[in-house]
Design an enzyme around this catalytic site. Structure first.
Site, PDB file in Angstrom:
ATOM      1  N   TYR A  13     -11.960 -27.384   6.069  1.00 49.80           N
ATOM      2  CA  TYR A  13     -13.016 -26.678   6.816  1.00 49.80           C
ATOM      3  C   TYR A  13     -13.194 -25.293   6.213  1.00 49.80           C
ATOM      4  O   TYR A  13     -12.213 -24.587   5.977  1.00 49.80           O
ATOM      5  CB  TYR A  13     -12.620 -26.557   8.292  1.00 49.80           C
ATOM      6  CG  TYR A  13     -13.541 -25.632   9.072  1.00 49.80           C
ATOM      7  CD1 TYR A  13     -14.606 -26.136   9.794  1.00 49.80           C
ATOM      8  CD2 TYR A  13     -13.335 -24.247   9.045  1.00 49.80           C
ATOM      9  CE1 TYR A  13     -15.462 -25.292  10.486  1.00 49.80           C
ATOM     10  CE2 TYR A  13     -14.198 -23.392   9.730  1.00 49.80           C
ATOM     11  CZ  TYR A  13     -15.249 -23.921  10.444  1.00 49.80           C
ATOM     12  OH  TYR A  13     -16.103 -23.080  11.119  1.00 49.80           O
ATOM     13  N   GLU A  28     -21.353 -23.060   7.990  1.00 45.38           N
ATOM     14  CA  GLU A  28     -20.154 -23.874   8.105  1.00 45.38           C
ATOM     15  C   GLU A  28     -20.240 -25.098   7.198  1.00 45.38           C
ATOM     16  O   GLU A  28     -21.295 -25.729   7.108  1.00 45.38           O
ATOM     17  CB  GLU A  28     -20.051 -24.317   9.566  1.00 45.38           C
ATOM     18  CG  GLU A  28     -18.732 -24.905   9.978  1.00 45.38           C
ATOM     19  CD  GLU A  28     -18.733 -25.218  11.470  1.00 45.38           C
ATOM     20  OE1 GLU A  28     -18.278 -24.375  12.254  1.00 45.38           O
ATOM     21  OE2 GLU A  28     -19.203 -26.300  11.851  1.00 45.38           O
TER      22      GLU A  28
END
Lengths: 336, 379
Positions: B101, B189
C-alpha cells in the site's frame, strides 16, 4: 483584559472595496474598532466610509502603523493576501474568506509562523474583544462585556452560543471563531492557552464539530494545562459518515472524527458537553460555581498542608526528569 | 470530489506512474472488443465512487474476450452500495508476486501531506491501521521543501529489499507526491502497488480525492465529475453554490452556516424529529440562493415541514427574508414553514416577512420544537 485584540488594535481591511469588505469595514468602525486603512490593488487613493484605501499592504502599514489585518478577498487570492500581510510585518492576520485550497494553506501557515505572526482562519468569523475591538464579521450587538471566553470552529453557531450567554447575563471577554477548514492558523489549544493566561477570563466555552481530532487534543491539553472551568458543545451528532457537512473540515472519515468520540474525550476529562447551545450558560454557571468552591477549599487547606505539598512536587519533577532522559536515550538508539 | 479509478489512473499516467494498459467500456460488446485487442486475460472492474466493490463482486478476472463480455454483462447495471455501475474498466491482468500500500493524505494534525506505506497491501488500510499499526510507515513531508529522493528511498526500503525495486518504488513515490500537488488532491492512493515475477513495480488500482476548494483552478479534473453517481438534488445545490446533503428524515432544514446547520439537525433529532437534509445557504447572502434552497427542500417528497434558521452575520436577514417571500410566491408551499430570523439587519428582515404571516420563533430550540409539532399535524 482580553486576548489577541484590544484598544491598541490598528486594523487594515484587505479587500475593502468589495461588497463584504466595505459593509463589514463600516460595521467594525461602528463597533469602535480602530480601522486605519484598507487595501485593494488598483484602488489606492480612494476612500471607503472615510477609510483611506492603499494599493499594497506594505504601503498601508507604513502610512498607518497598522498591526492587524482582516481579509475579505475571494478564495483564489486569499492565500496571497495572507502572505502579503505577513511579509509587511502585520502580527495578527484574520482571514474570513471561505474556500481557500488546503494545499495553499499548508504552505502559508509555516510562512506566517516564521514571520512571527498569528493567523486566525481561514473560513472564520473573526473575533471580538467586548467593548474594545471587533475584527471580522461577528455581529457586535450580540456580545456583552463579561468574563467568559468563547472559542469555536464555526461562525453562526458561535453567535448562537454567545447570544445564549448574553441572554443569561453572562458577558464575554473575547469571542473567537478559528475556522472550519482542515488547515488553519490558530487551533483550539492556542486559544485555550491564551484564555488560561488572561486574568479577565473566568470561564471558557469551546464549540467543536465533527472531523479531525482537534477536540480530542484540546481535551488532553485542558486536563494538563487549563484550571479554568470549560464547557463544550459539539455539532454534527446527526451527520452521516463520509459526507462533507459544509465546512471543508467537517467530515467523518474512516470512522474517526465522530461527535460521539469527541464528547467522550471531553467528558473523560470532566468537561460537561451541552445538548443544545441554549444549555451552555447553565452548565457554565454550574462549572464556575464548582470551581470557585474548590478554590475556596484549597485556600483553607493550603495553609495546613503547604509543607507536605511542596515536598511532593519535588518528588514528581524528579520522576519526570528520569522519564524524559529515558525517552531521549531510546530515540537516540533508534536513530543509530 | 471523488473520481473513478480509470480517471485516477489517467492522472497517474500523466506524471509517469506505471499502470497496466486499460480502457473503459459502458456496454459488453465494447468490453469484449477491448479484450480482443489486448489478446490477453483481462480484469473487468466496476467503476463506482463507493468503496468495497471487490467484496460486492464488482471486480472479476476474465480468461478470454468471451468471458469478459459475460462478466461485463453481469457487472454493468449492478448496484453497489446504492450506486449503479455504468462503466467497467477493462485492464490487462498481471501476475502478482507481492502487494503493498502507498498513499498520501492531507494530515490535519500535522497540517502536512503525510505519506503512508505498508507491506500489507490489497486490503482496507483503515483495518491495517486499527489491527496492526506497526505495519504502516509514515512520513510527514515539509510542504515548503517537498519530498526528497532519500526520504522516498527510506520509505521504499520498508517495502522491498531488491535495490531495483526500491529505486522503482522511490520513483513512484516521488511521482505520486507530484500528482498530489498537481491536481490539488486531499488523497492519492495506490492499493495495491504490486511486484511482478519479472521484477516490475506497478500500480494496479488508483484512488484520488480532490479538494473541493481547489476546483476553481482544476478545470480538467472538475470535468471528470460523474454526475450520474451523485444525488440529483445535491448536484442542483452545488450549481447554486449551496452546501446540501440529503438525509432520510422529514424536517427540511434551511440554515446559514455549516456549524449552525449541523446543530439544527442535531436539535431536530434531540427533540424527537428527523432531519431531511443538511443545507447551508452560505455566507454572502443573495436572495436567489434562498429561493433555490427552498425549491430543493420542497422537491423532497419526504419533507413534512420546513425549518428556516438564520443567525445573521455576513448573511443579512433582509436578504434572506426577500428570498423567502420570493420563494413563497413562486412555489406556494403546502407544508408548514417555520422561520427563525435573528442577527444582522434582523428588524428589516422581520418587516419584509410580516406579509407572509409565517409561524415564527425567537429561539432555536423553540423553532425546532414548533417545526416538529407542525410536521406531526401535517402527517
Amino acid at each position: 483584559m482580553a486576548i489577541f485584540i484590544n484598544k491598541k488594535t490598528k486594523l487594515l481591511v484587505q479587500g475593502i472595496t468589495g461588497r463584504d469588505g466595505s459593509f463589514h469595514a463600516e460595521q467594525m468602525k461602528k463597533y469602535g474598532t480602530d480601522v486605519v486603512g484598507g487595501v485593494t490593488p488598483g484602488k489606492g487613493g480612494t476612500k471607503v466610509a472615510g477609510i483611506p484605501v492603499f494599493n499594497t499592504v506594505s504601503e498601508a502599514v507604513k502610512a498607518t502603523k497598522a498591526n492587524t489585518s482582516v481579509i475579505y478577498v475571494p478564495p483564489p487570492f486569499a492565500a496571497d493576501a495572507i502572505l502579503e500581510a505577513a511579509d509587511a510585518g502585520i502580527k495578527l492576520i484574520v482571514c474570513v474568506t471561505e474556500g481557500v485550497p488546503a494545499n495553499d494553506m499548508m504552505k502559508v501557515v509555516p510562512f506566517v509562523k516564521e514571520r512571527g505572526a498569528r493567523l486566525i482562519g481561514p473560513n472564520c468569523p473573526g473575533l471580538i474583544s467586548t467593548d474594545m475591538s471587533k475584527v471580522g464579521i461577528l455581529p457586535g450587538n450580540i456580545v456583552k462585556k463579561g468574563s467568559v471566553g468563547v472559542v469555536s470552529r464555526s461562525g453562526t453557531l458561535t453567535y448562537e452560543a454567545i447570544w445564549a450567554l448574553t441572554l443569561a447575563g453572562m458577558g464575554q471577554t473575547t469571542c473567537i471563531g478559528i475556522g472550519g477548514d482542515q488547515v488553519i492558523g490558530t487551533n483550539f489549544i492556542d486559544v485555550l492557552d491564551a484564555f488560561q493566561n488572561d486574568k479577565a477570563t473566568k470561564g471558557i466555552v469551546m464549540i467543536g464539530e465533527i472531523g479531525g481530532s482537534d477536540e480530542e487534543m484540546a481535551a488532553r491539553f485542558i486536563q494538563k494545562n487549563v484550571t479554568k472551568p470549560v464547557v463544550a458543545f459539539i455539532a454534527g451528532q446527526a451527520a452521516p459518515p463520509g459526507k462533507r457537512m459544509g465546512h471543508a473540515g467537517a467530515i467523518i472519515s474512516g470512522g474517526s472524527g465522530t461527535a460521539a468520540d469527541k464528547i467522550k474525550a471531553l467528558n473523560k476529562v470532566g468537561i460537561a458537553v451541552a445538548g443544545s447551545p441554549t444549555e451552555i450558560p447553565g452548565l457554565l454557571k454550574e462549572a464556575m460555581k464548582k470551581a470557585s468552591a474548590k478554590a475556596d477549599k484549597k485556600a483553607v487547606k493550603k495553609s495546613a498542608t503547604q509543607v507536605k505539598k511542596s515536598d511532593k512536587k519535588v518528588k514528581k519533577t524528579d520522576k519526570k526528569d528520569k522519564k524524559s532522559t529515558k525517552k531521549a536515550t531510546t530515540s537516540k538508539a533508534k536513530k543509530r | 470530489m471523488k473520481i473513478h479509478e480509470y480517471q485516477a489512473k489517467e492522472i497517474f499516467a500523466s506524471v509517469g506512474i506505471p499502470v497496466p494498459p486499460g480502457e473503459v467500456a459502458s456496454d459488453p460488446g465494447t468490453a469484449e472488443a477491448i479484450a480482443v485487442r489486448y489478446n490477453k486475460p483481462v480484469m473487468v472492474k466496476s467503476q463506482v465512487l463507493v468503496g468495497g466493490r471487490g467484496k460486492a463482486g464488482g471486480v472479476k478476472y476474465a480468461e478470454s474476450p468471451e468471458a469478459a463480455r459475460v462478466l461485463a454483462t453481469k457487472i454493468l447495471g449492478m448496484d453497489i452500495k446504492g450506486e449503479t455501475v455504468n462503466k467497467v474498466l477493462i485492464t490487462e491482468a498481471v501476475d502478482i508476486l507481492s502487494e503493498s500500500y502507498v498513499g498520501i493524505i492531507l494530515d490535519r494534525a500535522t497540517q502536512r501531506p503525510v505519506i503512508m506505506v505498508s507491506p500489507a497491501g490489497g486490503v482496507d488500510i483503515e483495518e491495517v491501521a486499527a489491527k496492526t499499526p506497526e505495519k504502516i510507515h509514515k512520513l510527514a513531508v515539509d510542504p515548503v521543501v517537498g519530498l526528497k529522493l532519500f526520504q522516498a528511498r527510506d520509505l521504499a526500503y520498508t517495502l522491498y529489499r531488491d535495490i531495483g525495486q526500491v529505486r522503482k518504488c522511490a520513483d513512484i513515490l516521488m511521482k505520486l507526491y507530484e500528482a498530489f500537488w498537481k491536481v490539488d488532491a486531499s488523497l492519492v492512493e495506490i492499493n495495491p502497488l504490486i511486484t511482478t515475477p519479472g521484477g516490475d513495480v506497478l500500480a494496479i488500482d488508483a484512488k484520488v480525492n480532490i479538494d473541493d476548494n481547489a476546483l476553481f483552478r482544476q478545470k480538467e479534473v472538475e470535468a471528470m465529475r460523474d454526475l450520474d453517481a451523485e444525488e440529483a438534488s445535491e448536484v442542483k445545490a452545488r450549481e447554486a453554490d449551496l452546501s446540501y446533503v440529503k438525509l432520510d428524515g422529514y424536517i427540511g432544514c434551511c440554515v446559514n452556516g455549516a456549524g449552525l446547520a449541523m446543530a439544527t439537525m442535531d436539535l431536530v433529532k434531540r427533540y424527537g424529529g428527523d432531519p431531511a437534509n443538511f443545507l447551508d445557504i452560505g455566507g454572502s447572502s443573495n436572495p436567489q440562493k434562498v429561493v433555490t434552497a427552498m425549491s430543493i427542500i420542497l422537491t423532497d417528497p419526504n419533507v413534512r415541514a420546513v425549518l428556516i434558521n438564520i443567525f445573521g452575520g455576513i448573511t443579512r436577514c433582509d436578504d434572506v427574508a426577500t428570498g423567502i417571500v420570493q420563494a413563497f410566491e413562486e412555489f406556494k408551499p403546502t407544508v408548514p414553514v417555520v422561520v427563525r430570523l435573528t442577527g444582522t439587519n434582523e428588524k428589516e428582515g422581520q418587516k419584509i416577512l410580516a406579509s407572509c404571516k409565517l409561524p415564527s420563533a425567537d429561539t432555536l430550540d423553540e423553532a425546532v420544537k414548533k417545526a416538529i409539532e407542525l410536521a406531526g399535524n401535517a402527517a
